[in-house]
Design a protein around this motif. Structure first.
Motif, mmCIF file in Angstrom:
data_model
loop_
_atom_site.group_PDB
_atom_site.id
_atom_site.type_symbol
_atom_site.label_atom_id
_atom_site.label_comp_id
_atom_site.label_asym_id
_atom_site.label_seq_id
_atom_site.Cartn_x
_atom_site.Cartn_y
_atom_site.Cartn_z
ATOM 1 N N ALA A 165 -5.579 -3.432 3.700
ATOM 2 C CA ALA A 165 -4.719 -2.309 3.215
ATOM 3 C C ALA A 165 -3.291 -2.678 4.120
ATOM 4 O O ALA A 165 -2.228 -2.012 3.579
ATOM 5 C CB ALA A 165 -6.112 -1.078 3.614
ATOM 6 N N ALA A 166 -3.798 -3.170 5.705
ATOM 7 C CA ALA A 166 -2.497 -2.913 5.978
ATOM 8 C C ALA A 166 -1.466 -4.593 5.634
ATOM 9 O O ALA A 166 -0.536 -3.888 5.281
ATOM 10 C CB ALA A 166 -2.487 -3.611 7.404
ATOM 11 N N MET A 167 -2.026 -4.887 5.393
ATOM 12 C CA MET A 167 -1.176 -6.416 4.446
ATOM 13 C C MET A 167 -0.873 -5.647 3.747
ATOM 14 O O MET A 167 0.308 -5.956 3.526
ATOM 15 C CB MET A 167 -1.954 -7.330 4.428
ATOM 16 C CG MET A 167 -2.494 -8.764 5.825
ATOM 17 S SD MET A 167 -2.835 -10.069 5.535
ATOM 18 C CE MET A 167 -4.909 -9.713 5.379
ATOM 19 N N ASP A 168 -1.204 -5.322 2.582
ATOM 20 C CA ASP A 168 -0.765 -4.241 1.073
ATOM 21 C C ASP A 168 0.799 -3.539 1.845
ATOM 22 O O ASP A 168 1.580 -3.493 1.194
ATOM 23 C CB ASP A 168 -1.606 -3.186 1.150
ATOM 24 C CG ASP A 168 -1.678 -2.934 -0.644
ATOM 25 O OD1 ASP A 168 -1.164 -3.455 -1.212
ATOM 26 O OD2 ASP A 168 -1.304 -1.750 -0.562
ATOM 27 N N LEU A 169 0.599 -2.868 3.070
ATOM 28 C CA LEU A 169 1.326 -1.878 2.903
ATOM 29 C C LEU A 169 2.842 -2.391 4.176
ATOM 30 O O LEU A 169 3.395 -2.226 4.885
ATOM 31 C CB LEU A 169 1.068 -1.179 3.985
ATOM 32 C CG LEU A 169 0.004 0.202 3.413
ATOM 33 C CD1 LEU A 169 -0.743 1.057 4.639
ATOM 34 C CD2 LEU A 169 0.704 0.890 2.439
ATOM 35 N N GLY A 170 2.596 -4.034 3.704
ATOM 36 C CA GLY A 170 3.702 -4.687 4.278
ATOM 37 C C GLY A 170 3.237 -5.393 5.787
ATOM 38 O O GLY A 170 4.106 -6.211 6.141
ATOM 39 N N CYS A 171 2.129 -5.755 6.134
ATOM 40 C CA CYS A 171 2.003 -6.099 7.903
ATOM 41 C C CYS A 171 1.716 -7.814 7.318
ATOM 42 O O CYS A 171 1.434 -7.742 6.485
ATOM 43 C CB CYS A 171 0.509 -5.308 8.107
ATOM 44 S SG CYS A 171 0.984 -3.665 8.613
ATOM 45 N N THR A 172 1.659 -8.138 7.952
ATOM 46 C CA THR A 172 1.143 -10.152 8.205
ATOM 47 C C THR A 172 0.210 -9.395 9.237
ATOM 48 O O THR A 172 -0.257 -8.887 9.261
ATOM 49 C CB THR A 172 2.473 -10.727 8.857
ATOM 50 O OG1 THR A 172 1.981 -10.016 10.801
ATOM 51 C CG2 THR A 172 4.156 -10.918 8.792
ATOM 52 N N PRO A 173 -0.435 -11.045 9.072
ATOM 53 C CA PRO A 173 -1.653 -10.726 8.878
ATOM 54 C C PRO A 173 -2.242 -10.902 10.843
ATOM 55 O O PRO A 173 -2.755 -9.885 11.168
ATOM 56 C CB PRO A 173 -2.818 -12.618 8.638
ATOM 57 C CG PRO A 173 -1.518 -12.664 8.164
ATOM 58 C CD PRO A 173 -0.351 -12.233 7.387
ATOM 59 N N GLN A 175 0.741 -8.812 12.576
ATOM 60 C CA GLN A 175 0.580 -7.006 12.839
ATOM 61 C C GLN A 175 -0.507 -5.839 12.597
ATOM 62 O O GLN A 175 -1.626 -6.111 12.804
ATOM 63 C CB GLN A 175 1.695 -7.005 11.981
ATOM 64 C CG GLN A 175 3.445 -6.909 12.252
ATOM 65 C CD GLN A 175 3.892 -7.231 10.922
ATOM 66 O OE1 GLN A 175 3.839 -7.405 10.376
ATOM 67 N NE2 GLN A 175 4.937 -5.938 11.694
ATOM 68 N N LYS A 179 -2.329 -3.981 14.541
ATOM 69 C CA LYS A 179 -1.581 -2.332 14.712
ATOM 70 C C LYS A 179 -2.837 -1.819 13.744
ATOM 71 O O LYS A 179 -3.247 -0.880 14.138
ATOM 72 C CB LYS A 179 -0.740 -2.354 13.484
ATOM 73 C CG LYS A 179 0.382 -2.682 13.946
ATOM 74 C CD LYS A 179 1.513 -2.208 13.397
ATOM 75 C CE LYS A 179 2.885 -2.915 13.702
ATOM 76 N NZ LYS A 179 3.257 -2.221 14.871
ATOM 77 N N TYR B 75 1.792 -8.950 1.455
ATOM 78 C CA TYR B 75 2.935 -7.926 2.315
ATOM 79 C C TYR B 75 4.434 -8.274 1.687
ATOM 80 O O TYR B 75 5.326 -8.452 2.092
ATOM 81 C CB TYR B 75 2.548 -8.255 3.966
ATOM 82 C CG TYR B 75 2.084 -10.062 4.856
ATOM 83 C CD1 TYR B 75 1.505 -10.809 4.655
ATOM 84 C CD2 TYR B 75 3.914 -10.480 4.656
ATOM 85 C CE1 TYR B 75 1.540 -11.999 4.493
ATOM 86 C CE2 TYR B 75 3.524 -11.438 4.963
ATOM 87 C CZ TYR B 75 2.624 -12.634 5.306
ATOM 88 O OH TYR B 75 1.933 -13.916 5.158
ATOM 89 N N ASN B 80 1.290 -2.131 -4.046
ATOM 90 C CA ASN B 80 0.535 -1.230 -3.075
ATOM 91 C C ASN B 80 -0.672 -0.699 -4.072
ATOM 92 O O ASN B 80 -0.521 -0.829 -4.922
ATOM 93 C CB ASN B 80 1.785 0.042 -2.894
ATOM 94 C CG ASN B 80 2.152 -0.585 -1.378
ATOM 95 O OD1 ASN B 80 3.928 -0.364 -1.719
ATOM 96 N ND2 ASN B 80 2.504 -1.335 -0.570
ATOM 97 N N PHE B 83 -7.381 1.983 -2.426
ATOM 98 C CA PHE B 83 -8.741 0.832 -2.048
ATOM 99 C C PHE B 83 -9.896 1.771 -2.873
ATOM 100 O O PHE B 83 -9.445 2.514 -2.489
ATOM 101 C CB PHE B 83 -8.689 0.104 -0.792
ATOM 102 C CG PHE B 83 -7.807 -1.481 -0.685
ATOM 103 C CD1 PHE B 83 -8.094 -2.180 -0.862
ATOM 104 C CD2 PHE B 83 -6.551 -0.779 -0.235
ATOM 105 C CE1 PHE B 83 -7.398 -3.548 -0.328
ATOM 106 C CE2 PHE B 83 -5.285 -1.324 -0.027
ATOM 107 C CZ PHE B 83 -6.305 -3.002 0.357
ATOM 108 N N PHE B 89 -6.086 4.397 8.317
ATOM 109 C CA PHE B 89 -6.742 3.898 9.026
ATOM 110 C C PHE B 89 -7.562 4.662 9.665
ATOM 111 O O PHE B 89 -7.014 5.485 10.424
ATOM 112 C CB PHE B 89 -5.843 3.362 10.077
ATOM 113 C CG PHE B 89 -5.155 2.145 8.771
ATOM 114 C CD1 PHE B 89 -5.588 1.485 8.465
ATOM 115 C CD2 PHE B 89 -3.160 2.671 8.256
ATOM 116 C CE1 PHE B 89 -5.163 0.684 8.229
ATOM 117 C CE2 PHE B 89 -2.302 1.674 7.681
ATOM 118 C CZ PHE B 89 -3.211 0.358 7.650
ATOM 119 N N PHE B 100 2.889 4.601 7.612
ATOM 120 C CA PHE B 100 1.972 3.137 8.127
ATOM 121 C C PHE B 100 3.173 2.176 7.619
ATOM 122 O O PHE B 100 3.721 1.473 8.552
ATOM 123 C CB PHE B 100 1.163 2.494 7.880
ATOM 124 C CG PHE B 100 0.651 1.732 8.506
ATOM 125 C CD1 PHE B 100 -0.158 1.955 9.707
ATOM 126 C CD2 PHE B 100 0.268 0.180 7.333
ATOM 127 C CE1 PHE B 100 -0.691 0.302 10.589
ATOM 128 C CE2 PHE B 100 0.399 -0.825 8.360
ATOM 129 C CZ PHE B 100 -0.729 -0.881 10.063
#
Ligand SMILES: Nc1ncnc2c1ncn2[C@@H]1O[C@H](COP(=O)(O)OP(=O)(O)O)[C@@H](O)[C@H]1O
Ligand SMILES: [Mg+2]
Lengths: 280, 382
Positions: A165-173, A175, A179, B75, B80, B83, B89, B100
């Motif tokens: 989900a974090a990567m989906d929102l733009g984080c590199t692995p 990050q 985060k 990324y 988007n 899920f 989070f 986020f």
């Protein structure tokens, strides 16, 4: 029956704690004989804090415990993340390999580390490798499994899709790890660090094999003391050590209890997902 | 609406040698609402994950705006995802969850708070900003997940069974709301569900999947009225499927009788599957019917009755608002547009026979299982 088990439990607790209590009392007594309590005094503590030998050694032990537990926590957390990503068979092999040092007799670990260091020392043509570095490496080595074992369950409890989900929102692995994953497994990381700290602070057996004259830790020195007649300030030192470790343990338990409480609150969605699986 | 946005070309996916997706070809147009529909395990999530970048296809090409994106990590994609189990989070509150993506993109604070505000407004989450996400209800978590994805203004939103965990009423409300949001923002939605009704009500295009293969792509009307094969006919709505033979163009033969139909272009005397929807069948007195049979079962369903009628040993499901007593000998009439002809497929003979009909064909008392599960949970808590 109930009364019996209660009495039994009390008995066991007395057995466990009476040595510490006696030690505490002795540290507050003015005589040198443990068997007789002369009069109450804090002199032993005063003497301890004026001692020019023991205090620097205490500092040595604390420095070693802090640095080895921090490094073990960083390395152990990274290892846990790696193990968590492994697939079935590879993971169980790695886990077994991680667990063996836990049950390995400390003396065996100590001797084998000493041999290794001696070998490396010879290869580097220095005849005195033993010192802070060897102690640090040894302590990191025996702390690693504890960190891994306290971080891994947290990774398992975590929703596996969080880092996606974090990567989906733009984080590199990377990050995504800092985060999202790290805040989630923080309770495991902290308890691993605290456990490492206490293990390292009071380790004697392994340290005894890998310390050098340049860097002596408190438990090793205390062992040397016990060969001679004991001074009462040692009782004071033991008592303080016991209290420090007790406090760390209590802190760890409080943190764990709080973590469990937090988990309870997350239950509703957990049930929902369970139902979904049962329904579809 | 007509511009192509995403294309999967001959995409296959194998896990440990097991083929999970088998040569998928799929074209997704800009601002369309496309649904992947199929039973559990048919590869819907895998298809979605390939589009999201979480999985690389074993073979085949994924194109976005005409550019190959097989190796582009998630990324860096303008996509988007909502899920399957939200994946909110837990250490962040509602506001920070939604913010986020914008924080990662380093959006200046004033614009960020404006856009998060817009999302809170649109999803009806105003006033929940500081709530912990684990203190929310399922429906609210769902909204946070949608807001968290949409605030990034993606070109495409992927949704994996987003309403699966909600109860029926809430699910209907959220269906309407999702459709409204999609039309308001004009973004492409790729939606995964195993619920055929949900697929039919929400989608512009339905992609019916089974066993890793696409069975049919079409509008909801297409897949309902013109199913490609017995699987589609059975999975979407109820169907009686009968073995037939094309006697000529516009003429099909089954149960030893010839019927006029609207299909042509089959080989001479080609065996076919004939689909007749239960609600299309008219019940008439026995002497006026094309076919006659005996009522063996009747169940009240609210809007209509489910009536099982035995025609020469083959049982049909008929839906009618009129009550028919069990044992009654009745006739039925079939108009040409009630009869749909399908080519034979691997699914022929597997579906569309109501001989083993039982009244609870919908779901075998789903609620009982759920109830037991909850009780077990609470027991463990003690
Ligand atoms: N990472 C994986 N490893 C092995 N098998 C998988 C993996 N992901 C999915 N599968 C298998 O692929 C098939 C399709 O899964 P999925 O795409 O999740 O289906 P659906 O979403 O339609 O229920 C299932 O049989 C599943 O067990
Ligand atoms: Mg799925």
């Amino acid at each position: 029956m109930r009364a019996f088990t209660r009495a039994f439990t009390v008995l066991i607790l007395i057995f466990l704690y009476i040595p510490m209590i006696i030690l505490g009392i002795a540290s507050l007594s003015s005589g040198t004989d443990v068997a007789v309590f002369k009069e109450f005094t804090l002199n032993n503590y005063g003497e301890l804090f004026r001692d020019a030998v023991l205090l620097p050694l205490l500092l040595n032990s604390v420095i070693l415990a802090v640095s080895s537990s921090l490094l073990a926590t960083v390395i152990g957390t990274a290892a846990a993340v790696g193990i968590h990503r492994m697939s079935g068979r590879l993971r169980s092999i790695t886990m077994t390999l991680t667990n063996i040092p836990l049950t390995n007799p400390e003396i065996v670990t100590g001797v084998s580390l000493a041999l290794l260091f001696a070998f490396v020392g010879r290869a580097m043509k220095t005849n005195n490798v033993m010192g802070f570095l060897t102690l640090l490496i040894a302590h990191i080595t025996f702390n690693l499994p504890y960190v891994i074992l306290s971080v891994l369950p947290k990774l398992r409890q975590m929703d596996i899709h969080l880092s996606e989900a974090a990567m989906d929102l733009g984080c590199t692995p990377i990050q995504a790890f800092f985060k999202v994953v790290m805040p989630e497994i923080m309770p495991g990381i902290i308890s691993g660090a605290l456990m490492s700290f206490t293990m390292s602070l009071d380790d004697f057996v392994i340290s005894y094999f890998v310390y050098g004259a340049k860097y002596i830790t408190l438990p090793v020195e205390i062992y040397n003391y016990t060969k001679r007649p004991l001074q009462p300030k040692i009782y004071a030192l033991f008592t303080l050590l016991f209290i420090v470790i007790l406090l760390v343990m209590i802190l760890m338990n409080i943190l764990q209890a709080r973590d469990i409480k937090n988990r309870r609150r997350i239950r509703p969605p957990d049930i929902i997902s369970k139902l979904r699986r049962a329904g579809s | 609406m007509s511009k192509e946005l995403i294309r999967l070309e001959d995409c296959s996916m194998a896990f440990d040698g097991e083929l999970v997706l088998d040569s998928i070809d799929l074209c997704i147009k800009d601002s369309e609402f496309l649904t992947l529909l199929g039973p559990s395990g048919c590869g819907k999530t895998t298809t979605l994950r390939i589009i999201g970048g979480f999985q690389k296809p074993s073979s085949g090409t994924v194109l976005f705006d005409g550019v190959r994106i097989n190796d582009v990590p998630p990324y860096k994609r303008q996509v988007n995802t909502v899920f399957q189990r939200y994946a909110l989070f837990p250490h962040l509150d509602v506001y920070d969850n939604i913010a986020f993506g914008l924080r990662i993109a380093k959006l200046p604070e004033p614009e960020l708070s404006m856009r998060v505000g817009e999302m809170l407004e649109m999803t009806g989450l105003k006033g929940f900003e500081e709530r912990k996400v684990d203190s929310l209800s399922g429906g609210q978590m769902q909204r946070v997940a949608i807001a968290r994805a949409l605030v990034n203004r993606p070109k495409v939103l992927l949704l994996d069974e987003p309403l699966g965990a909600l109860d029926l009423r809430l699910r209907k409300d959220m269906q309407n709301e999702l459709k409204r949001i999609q039309q308001q923002l004009g973004i492409t939605f790729i939606y995964v569900t195993h619920d055929q009704e949900e697929a039919l009500t929400m989608s512009d295009t339905v992609v019916v999947m089974d066993k890793g293969k696409i069975q049919q792509i079409g509008t909801p009307e297409d897949v309902y009225n013109e199913p490609e094969n017995a699987f589609v006919a059975d999975f979407i709505g109820e169907s009686n499927i009968i073995d037939g033979i094309m006697a000529a163009d516009y003429q099909v033969e089954f149960f030893g009788k010839k019927f006029v139909c609207e299909d042509k272009g089959f080989g001479p005397r080609e065996p076919v599957d004939v689909v007749i929807r239960p609600e299309d069948i008219d019940i008439v007195p026995a002497d006026a019917g094309h076919l006659c049979g005996t009522v063996t079962n009747i169940t009240f369903k609210g809007v209509h009755y489910d009536i099982i009628v035995d025609f020469k040993g083959f049982k049909w499901l008929i839906q009618s608002t009129d009550y028919q007593p069990i044992g009654e000998y009745i006739g039925i009439r079939l108009n040409p547009n009630d009869i749909h002809i399908m080519k034979k497929s691997v699914y022929s003979g597997m579906f569309g026979d109501y001989s083993s009909y039982s009244a609870e064909y919908d779901e075998i008392s789903d609620s009982d299982i759920e109830y037991e599960d909850i009780e077990e949970e609470t027991l463990y808590e003690e």
